[in-house]
Design a protein around this motif. Sequence first.
Motif, short mmCIF file in Angstrom:
data_model
loop_
_atom_site.label_atom_id
_atom_site.label_comp_id
_atom_site.label_asym_id
_atom_site.label_seq_id
_atom_site.Cartn_x
_atom_site.Cartn_y
_atom_site.Cartn_z
N PHE A 199 0.85 -1.19 0.00
CA PHE A 199 0.00 0.00 0.00
C PHE A 199 0.88 1.24 0.00
O PHE A 199 2.05 1.20 0.38
N GLN A 200 0.29 2.34 -0.42
CA GLN A 200 1.03 3.60 -0.52
C GLN A 200 1.17 4.21 0.87
O GLN A 200 0.22 4.68 1.47
N LYS A 201 2.39 4.21 1.37
CA LYS A 201 2.67 4.70 2.72
C LYS A 201 2.83 6.22 2.74
O LYS A 201 2.43 6.89 3.70
N SER A 202 3.43 6.74 1.69
CA SER A 202 3.62 8.19 1.58
C SER A 202 3.67 8.54 0.10
O SER A 202 3.49 7.68 -0.75
N SER A 203 3.95 9.78 -0.20
CA SER A 203 3.98 10.21 -1.60
C SER A 203 5.11 9.55 -2.38
O SER A 203 5.07 9.51 -3.60
N MET A 204 6.11 8.99 -1.67
CA MET A 204 7.24 8.38 -2.37
C MET A 204 7.60 7.00 -1.83
O MET A 204 8.69 6.51 -2.07
#
Length: 313
Positions: free
Chosen positions: A281-286
């Motif tokens: 899953f996307q934890k942060s923008s990067m």
Amino acid sequence: MQPFIDAQSAVGFVTPAFYNIERTVYQRKYPSFDYASLIPVVTEGSPWGRGVLFRSSDIAGKAEFLSGKGFDMPYADVTRDQFLKGFELAGIGYEWSLEEINVAALEGRQLGPEKGEAARKVAEQMLWNIGMTGTTEKNWTGLINDPNVAATTATADGTGSSALWANKTPDQILRDINAALTGIFTGTNEVEMADTLLLPSARYLSISTVARSSTSDRTILSYLQENNVYTAETGRPLTIRGLRNLATAGGGGTARMIAYRRDPEVLRFHLPMPHQFLPPFQKSSMTWEVAGIMRTGGTEIRLPKAFAYVDGI
């Protein structure tokens, strides 16, 4: 190639890579943390259960002579005990950065399995440690330090009244081993018999190279494999293994020998949820994160009288 601007735009590249990595990681084995070869692993039940409840029972009563007109009939009864072993959640995962994703895509390759393999190995190492010695955080003990198992000290009749095998003859070493096996058999009225013997790695290597006698071409180990009370009684081979954790497991930091019956009835390692990866899953923008979770109850010795600890060898 059009670079991925942010982690969300990389989903089409990351997701297929994740499933390929997951398959690769679980094909890899780590023998050095092979707790399942020493402790029966039980994965039954719900992975999210609070724990496992089991009951034990025993018979009580004594038959006696009676008068033909007596009213004092003795009765048999059954005692019952109930035990609960709780499960706990643990985890180790890994992450990918936007830079790693773009570099892999630019080079036309899948994201490598190295991080997944590292997480898997760390998870197995944790389970190994829990299986062997438990964890003070959860107040668990393990295979080599259960307080309910009777611990004795090896006979101190070696050179200089020493209990160390380094100061004993092959005959004395074999006697120590068979005494541990016999002690379980006689101590349980011939109900239990150990089929597994664990020795500190140094002691195991020693008996595998030292001759049975000055006139023998056999080692102590090869002789023991054929001449022990378990094999004599059952006709089956005695499992003999070296275990590095036993070097200082005994009282006062001494070497410990363990004899036991390796059966789920006697002991088990609770692992209702083996280590597994959750979808990324996307934890942060990067950053993408892949969580890895597992649930375990550690080692449970249900029949401590089927065990023997012998220290000071």
